[in-house]
Design an enzyme around this catalytic site. Structure first.
Site, short mmCIF file in Angstrom:
data_model
loop_
_atom_site.label_atom_id
_atom_site.label_comp_id
_atom_site.label_asym_id
_atom_site.label_seq_id
_atom_site.Cartn_x
_atom_site.Cartn_y
_atom_site.Cartn_z
N ARG A 25 0.83 -1.22 0.00
CA ARG A 25 0.00 0.00 0.00
C ARG A 25 0.86 1.26 0.00
O ARG A 25 0.47 2.28 0.59
CB ARG A 25 -0.95 0.04 1.20
CG ARG A 25 -2.06 -1.00 1.19
CD ARG A 25 -3.28 -0.49 0.43
NE ARG A 25 -4.23 -1.58 0.26
CZ ARG A 25 -5.34 -1.70 0.99
NH1 ARG A 25 -5.63 -0.81 1.90
NH2 ARG A 25 -6.14 -2.71 0.78
N ARG A 38 -6.31 11.42 -5.85
CA ARG A 38 -7.58 10.71 -5.65
C ARG A 38 -8.75 11.69 -5.73
O ARG A 38 -9.79 11.36 -6.33
CB ARG A 38 -7.55 10.00 -4.30
CG ARG A 38 -8.76 9.16 -3.97
CD ARG A 38 -8.47 8.47 -2.65
NE ARG A 38 -9.56 7.70 -2.12
CZ ARG A 38 -10.55 8.20 -1.39
NH1 ARG A 38 -10.62 9.50 -1.16
NH2 ARG A 38 -11.48 7.41 -0.91
N ASP A 75 -6.92 -2.81 -7.42
CA ASP A 75 -7.46 -3.46 -6.22
C ASP A 75 -7.83 -4.89 -6.54
O ASP A 75 -8.18 -5.22 -7.68
CB ASP A 75 -8.69 -2.71 -5.69
CG ASP A 75 -8.98 -3.11 -4.25
OD1 ASP A 75 -8.33 -2.56 -3.34
OD2 ASP A 75 -9.83 -3.99 -4.04
N TYR A 152 -15.01 -11.91 -0.07
CA TYR A 152 -15.72 -10.64 -0.31
C TYR A 152 -16.93 -10.85 -1.20
O TYR A 152 -17.98 -10.22 -1.02
CB TYR A 152 -14.77 -9.61 -0.94
CG TYR A 152 -13.71 -9.11 0.03
CD1 TYR A 152 -13.98 -8.06 0.91
CD2 TYR A 152 -12.46 -9.70 0.08
CE1 TYR A 152 -13.02 -7.61 1.81
CE2 TYR A 152 -11.48 -9.27 0.99
CZ TYR A 152 -11.77 -8.23 1.84
OH TYR A 152 -10.83 -7.79 2.74
O1 CP3 Z 1 -0.15 -1.90 -2.37
C1 CP3 Z 1 -0.40 -1.00 -3.19
O2 CP3 Z 1 -0.01 0.19 -3.04
C2 CP3 Z 1 -1.11 -1.36 -4.47
C3 CP3 Z 1 -2.52 -1.19 -4.51
C4 CP3 Z 1 -3.42 -2.08 -3.67
C5 CP3 Z 1 -4.63 -1.59 -3.11
N1 CP3 Z 1 -5.29 -2.65 -2.54
C6 CP3 Z 1 -5.08 -0.20 -3.15
C7 CP3 Z 1 -6.14 0.24 -2.23
C8 CP3 Z 1 -3.34 -3.44 -3.36
C9 CP3 Z 1 -2.23 -4.42 -3.66
C10 CP3 Z 1 -4.54 -3.79 -2.67
C11 CP3 Z 1 -4.84 -5.16 -2.23
C12 CP3 Z 1 -6.07 -5.41 -1.48
N2 CP3 Z 1 -7.29 -4.80 -1.60
C13 CP3 Z 1 -6.21 -6.45 -0.54
C14 CP3 Z 1 -5.15 -7.45 -0.19
C15 CP3 Z 1 -4.12 -6.90 0.73
C16 CP3 Z 1 -4.60 -6.55 2.09
O3 CP3 Z 1 -4.61 -5.36 2.41
O4 CP3 Z 1 -4.94 -7.48 2.86
C17 CP3 Z 1 -7.52 -6.41 -0.04
C18 CP3 Z 1 -8.12 -7.31 1.00
C19 CP3 Z 1 -8.21 -5.36 -0.74
C20 CP3 Z 1 -9.64 -4.99 -0.64
C21 CP3 Z 1 -9.80 -3.61 -0.16
N3 CP3 Z 1 -9.48 -2.48 -0.91
C22 CP3 Z 1 -10.28 -3.18 1.08
C23 CP3 Z 1 -10.72 -4.11 2.21
C24 CP3 Z 1 -10.26 -1.79 1.07
C25 CP3 Z 1 -10.79 -0.86 2.14
C26 CP3 Z 1 -9.90 -0.78 3.30
C27 CP3 Z 1 -9.09 0.48 3.24
O5 CP3 Z 1 -7.85 0.37 3.38
O6 CP3 Z 1 -9.70 1.53 3.08
C28 CP3 Z 1 -9.70 -1.36 -0.17
C29 CP3 Z 1 -9.45 0.01 -0.59
C30 CP3 Z 1 -8.09 0.35 -1.09
N4 CP3 Z 1 -7.31 -0.41 -1.93
C31 CP3 Z 1 -7.37 1.57 -0.83
C32 CP3 Z 1 -6.16 1.50 -1.55
C33 CP3 Z 1 -5.10 2.56 -1.64
C34 CP3 Z 1 -7.90 2.72 0.01
C35 CP3 Z 1 -8.95 3.37 -0.80
C36 CP3 Z 1 -8.99 4.89 -0.75
O7 CP3 Z 1 -8.08 5.58 -1.28
O8 CP3 Z 1 -9.99 5.36 -0.23
#
Ligand code: CP3
Length: 344
Positions: A25, A38, A75, A152
């Site tokens: 992330r 964003r 994502d 999910y």
């Molecule tokens: O790592 C990176 O920088 C690359 C991008 C990336 C994102 N999500 C961007 C993201 C990667 C590799 C993921 C993987 C991901 N997404 C996983 C597996 C890894 C982990 O964290 O366990 C999972 C379970 C998800 C599903 C997901 N996406 C959730 C549960 C959420 C909400 C939780 C949160 O952190 O807000 C997201 C949103 C998400 N994916 C964000 C980002 C940068 C935040 C969204 C925002 O900017 O509002």
């Protein structure tokens, strides 16, 4: 291996005095420049599908910190969406999806061969990045593992114990396995297209692998990862695969051999000295600093970082966090971690 990128050298099994470093992330809300882009995109999903802006946020942490790898900004839940599930994000809460609990829900999903229409912008992001990244930076593509993505899709949201997915697995095993097979097929094609577009490494995120016990772990975490890795190795020999069976505990032992992945990513519940003796013996490992240090910083961050580098010093290692950096992290602490890894 002289001349090869640092991250690829580690994945090829080379031990290095200073390990390559990147961060899960790393493009995210703790960075003011991410929040600005964003806002420009409108919302998170619009950012994922806007190739120019998604490439921009991928590049931001590379410019700021000079990480050894960039991870594609996307994502894991884009795969369900590309199969026809509804997907939206509720601010402050997380993802929401239409649920799959019956044969009728499953029948509404499209075939794996149809995903690319939705996912083409992601491949374009990869193409932009492979042109724009500095020559020493490795580009990592990724997807969720079938079990984690299914949790999910079944529940329609994140769940603390993956209860709905476990219930379907037990009550309608045939439907559960059909769903996993569809996700597996789509994931192979998705990662394959990322590689064709320029991804040099791919990572499979199984964030909820730890909630599968015993035989269920073998069938639904290990086996899909083995299938995806085998298919990718056949289509794209030489492209390394990183597996992340988060919270697998003792089941990290032998995971690389059983699945064929080139590197196992460790979460921070794993003791690095134990992992060096029991997991790194089979090849490269990645990890595993606790993300909370990115919030708290200070001497504890430095001490823990040194302890991890020291524990993995005798084999191939990629320094990373044990899970993603959180939005409340202080960007200065990321710099402190990098300086500690690179300068001792
Ligand atoms: O790592 C990176 O920088 C690359 C991008 C990336 C994102 N999500 C961007 C993201 C990667 C590799 C993921 C993987 C991901 N997404 C996983 C597996 C890894 C982990 O964290 O366990 C999972 C379970 C998800 C599903 C997901 N996406 C959730 C549960 C959420 C909400 C939780 C949160 O952190 O807000 C997201 C949103 C998400 N994916 C964000 C980002 C940068 C935040 C969204 C925002 O900017 O509002």
């Amino acid at each position: 291996m002289a001349g090869q990128k640092k991250l690829l050298r580690a994945l090829a099994g080379e031990k290095q005095d200073v390990p390559p470093i990147w961060m899960m992330r790393q493009a995210g809300r703790y960075l003011p420049e991410y929040r600005a882009t964003r806002a420009q995109a409108g919302d998170f999903l619009s950012l994922c599908y806007n190739s120019e802006l998604a490439a921009e946020v991928t590049l931001q942490p590379i410019r700021r910190y000079g990480f050894d790898a960039a991870i594609l900004f996307a994502d894991i839940l884009l795969i369900p969406q590309s199969l026809g599930a509804d997907l939206w994000f509720v601010t402050g809460e997380g993802p929401r999806l239409s649920t799959i609990t019956t044969e009728a829900d499953f029948a509404k999903l499209g075939p794996a061969s149809d995903i690319h229409e939705t996912l083409n912008p992601i491949y374009e992001t990869v193409r932009i990045l492979s042109r724009e990244l500095p020559p020493e930076t490795t580009l990592i593509g990724f997807a969720g593992a079938p079990w984690t993505v299914a949790t999910y899709m079944i529940a329609g949201r994140g769940t603390p114990d993956q209860g709905p997915a476990h219930a379907l697995r037990e009550e309608n095993t045939a439907l559960f396995e059909a769903l996993l097979a569809r996700i597996t097929e789509a994931t192979i094609d998705y990662l394959s297209k990322q590689i064709e577009a320029g991804a040099e490494v791919v990572k499979i995120f199984d964030s909820w692998a730890g909630s599968l016990k015993g035989e269920a772990f073998q069938k639904y975490a290990l086996e899909p990862c083995r299938q995806i890795t085998a298919a990718l190795k056949e289509r794209h020999p030489g492209i390394p695969v990183i597996g992340f069976p988060r919270e697998a505990g003792e089941k990290y032992v032998g995971f690389a051999k059983a699945t064929g992945v080139d590197c196992v990513a460790l979460d921070n519940s794993v003791d690095p000295v134990w992992a060096a003796a029991n997991v790194q013996v089979d090849g490269c490992v990645q990890g595993n600093l606790a993300s909370r240090h990115m919030v708290t910083g200070g001497q504890e961050l430095v001490d823990d970082t040194r302890r991890i580098v020291e524990a993995f010093r005798n084999g191939p290692h990629i320094f990373n966090l044990g899970h993603g950096i959180t939005p409340d992290a202080n960007p200065d602490n990321v710099q402190l971690m990098i300086d500690t890894v690179r300068n001792g």
